[in-house]
Design a protein around this motif. Structure first.
Motif, PDB file in Angstrom:
ATOM      1  N   UNK A   1      -1.266 -29.605  28.838  1.00 14.40           N
ATOM      2  CA  UNK A   1      -0.882 -27.338  28.562  1.00 14.40           C
ATOM      3  C   UNK A   1       0.174 -27.772  29.656  1.00 14.40           C
ATOM      4  N   UNK A   2       1.124 -26.368  29.100  1.00 13.87           N
ATOM      5  CA  UNK A   2       2.558 -25.845  30.060  1.00 13.87           C
ATOM      6  C   UNK A   2       2.965 -24.356  29.699  1.00 13.87           C
ATOM      7  N   UNK A   3       3.063 -24.327  31.009  1.00 10.08           N
ATOM      8  CA  UNK A   3       3.752 -22.687  31.394  1.00 10.08           C
ATOM      9  C   UNK A   3       4.994 -22.066  30.607  1.00 10.08           C
ATOM     10  N   UNK A   4       4.781 -21.096  29.580  1.00  2.74           N
ATOM     11  CA  UNK A   4       5.972 -20.892  28.979  1.00  2.74           C
ATOM     12  C   UNK A   4       6.683 -19.399  29.831  1.00  2.74           C
ATOM     13  N   UNK A   5       7.876 -19.356  30.286  1.00  2.00           N
ATOM     14  CA  UNK A   5       7.544 -17.716  30.959  1.00  2.00           C
ATOM     15  C   UNK A   5       8.041 -16.938  30.332  1.00  2.00           C
ATOM     16  N   UNK A   6       7.945 -16.142  30.963  1.00  2.00           N
ATOM     17  CA  UNK A   6       7.353 -14.332  30.268  1.00  2.00           C
ATOM     18  C   UNK A   6       8.643 -14.199  30.313  1.00  2.00           C
ATOM     19  N   UNK A   7       9.127 -13.371  28.381  1.00  2.00           N
ATOM     20  CA  UNK A   7       9.418 -12.726  28.456  1.00  2.00           C
ATOM     21  C   UNK A   7       9.848 -11.352  27.707  1.00  2.00           C
ATOM     22  N   UNK A   8      10.874 -10.528  27.441  1.00  2.00           N
ATOM     23  CA  UNK A   8      10.843  -8.951  26.847  1.00  2.00           C
ATOM     24  C   UNK A   8      10.095  -9.327  25.181  1.00  2.00           C
ATOM     25  N   UNK A   9       9.773  -8.222  24.847  1.00  2.00           N
ATOM     26  CA  UNK A   9       9.243  -8.682  23.426  1.00  2.00           C
ATOM     27  C   UNK A   9      10.205  -7.829  23.109  1.00  2.00           C
ATOM     28  N   UNK A  10       9.526  -6.939  23.195  1.00  7.17           N
ATOM     29  CA  UNK A  10      10.222  -5.350  22.223  1.00  7.17           C
ATOM     30  C   UNK A  10      11.789  -4.668  23.172  1.00  7.17           C
ATOM     31  N   UNK A  11      12.213  -4.156  22.563  1.00  8.76           N
ATOM     32  CA  UNK A  11      13.611  -3.920  23.266  1.00  8.76           C
ATOM     33  C   UNK A  11      13.570  -2.231  23.226  1.00  8.76           C
ATOM     34  N   UNK A  12      11.914  -1.584  22.839  1.00  8.93           N
ATOM     35  CA  UNK A  12      11.844  -0.181  23.315  1.00  8.93           C
ATOM     36  C   UNK A  12      11.567  -0.051  25.042  1.00  8.93           C
ATOM     37  N   UNK A  13      11.564  -0.414  25.258  1.00 10.26           N
ATOM     38  CA  UNK A  13      10.637  -0.347  26.955  1.00 10.26           C
ATOM     39  C   UNK A  13      12.083  -0.252  27.659  1.00 10.26           C
ATOM     40  N   UNK A  14      13.528  -0.539  27.410  1.00 12.39           N
ATOM     41  CA  UNK A  14      14.737  -0.183  27.365  1.00 12.39           C
ATOM     42  C   UNK A  14      14.419   1.193  27.863  1.00 12.39           C
ATOM     43  N   UNK A  15      14.019   2.319  27.521  1.00 15.64           N
ATOM     44  CA  UNK A  15      14.578   3.360  27.326  1.00 15.64           C
ATOM     45  C   UNK A  15      14.394   4.153  28.283  1.00 15.64           C
TER      46      UNK A  15
END
Length: 223
Positions: free
Chosen positions: A182-196
């Protein structure tokens, strides 16, 4: 003696210098519309203040740079608050959702949690940015507002770039993995719309303050 209305008062007493050299007394000047114009056509309006561009260019650049630097803070906070996603290593070496082994579906929600956390941080940063720029009373106007909005957009881009890098440093991948690890993946921002969220909230906050001010010059003066 009863006071008379201003419009009904007669001319003042004749002074020594009111008479011309030929002995003719000039007629008193009356305030009102020009001859030939009705009274309701003669209204005085104060001059509208003009938009100051040249004097606000340098402060606008300073505002843009300062607001964009807040992206470091937003990215750092997001890297601390956004949760990691646990994955399991399959037989072919690819990481699979943890739900492949258990019936727990909560791990798949963490990707949405990271997105919502970034959205909330952008809204909070936009409120603070719009309010702080509004208190620059000597520079109120569209030039500084546009600079704040552009700086907010740049700050959001920096927050995503730096936040994902810092999050990857907090959750490093192991050098060697085996099946069912079991590994832990770092979080990412999947959608660029949140930049608005950040620039739109900045513009909205500044516009609300300008509408609430209800002054033609937005109170643009010191003191």
């Amino acid at each position: 003696m009863a006071e008379q209305p201003v419009g009904e008062q007669g001319p003042g007493p004749l002074r020594q210098d009111d008479t011309a050299g030929d002995g003719v007394v000039p007629e008193p000047q009356q305030a009102g519309p020009p001859p030939g114009y009705p009274a309701y056509f003669y209204q005085w309006y104060p001059p509208r203040p003009r938009v100051v561009v040249r004097a606000d260019l340098l402060p606008a650049v300073s505002v843009l740079a300062t607001v964009s630097m807040l992206g470091f803070l937003v990215g750092w906070l997001w890297s601390l608050l956004a949760p990691a996603t646990r994955r399991v290593i399959g037989r072919d070496g690819e990481d699979l959702p943890l739900s492949a082994l258990t019936a727990n579906q909560a791990e798949s929600y963490h990707r949405g949690d990271a997105l919502v956390i970034f959205l909330l941080l952008g809204l909070a940063a936009g409120l603070c940015t719009g309010l702080a720029v509004w208190f620059l009373r000597g520079r109120r106007g569209p030039v500084v507002m546009i600079a704040a909005v552009l700086g907010s957009g740049l700050g959001g881009w920096l927050a995503v770039l730096l936040g994902e890098s810092w999050a990857a440093g907090r959750y490093p991948l192991p050098a060697k993995v085996e099946v069912l690890d079991v590994i832990r993946l770092a979080p990412v921002v999947d959608s660029q719309w949140v930049l608005l969220a950040w620039p739109l909230t900045t513009a909205l906050m500044y516009g609300v303050m300008a509408a609430w001010n209800s002054m033609d010059d937005l109170g643009r003066r010191l003191g």
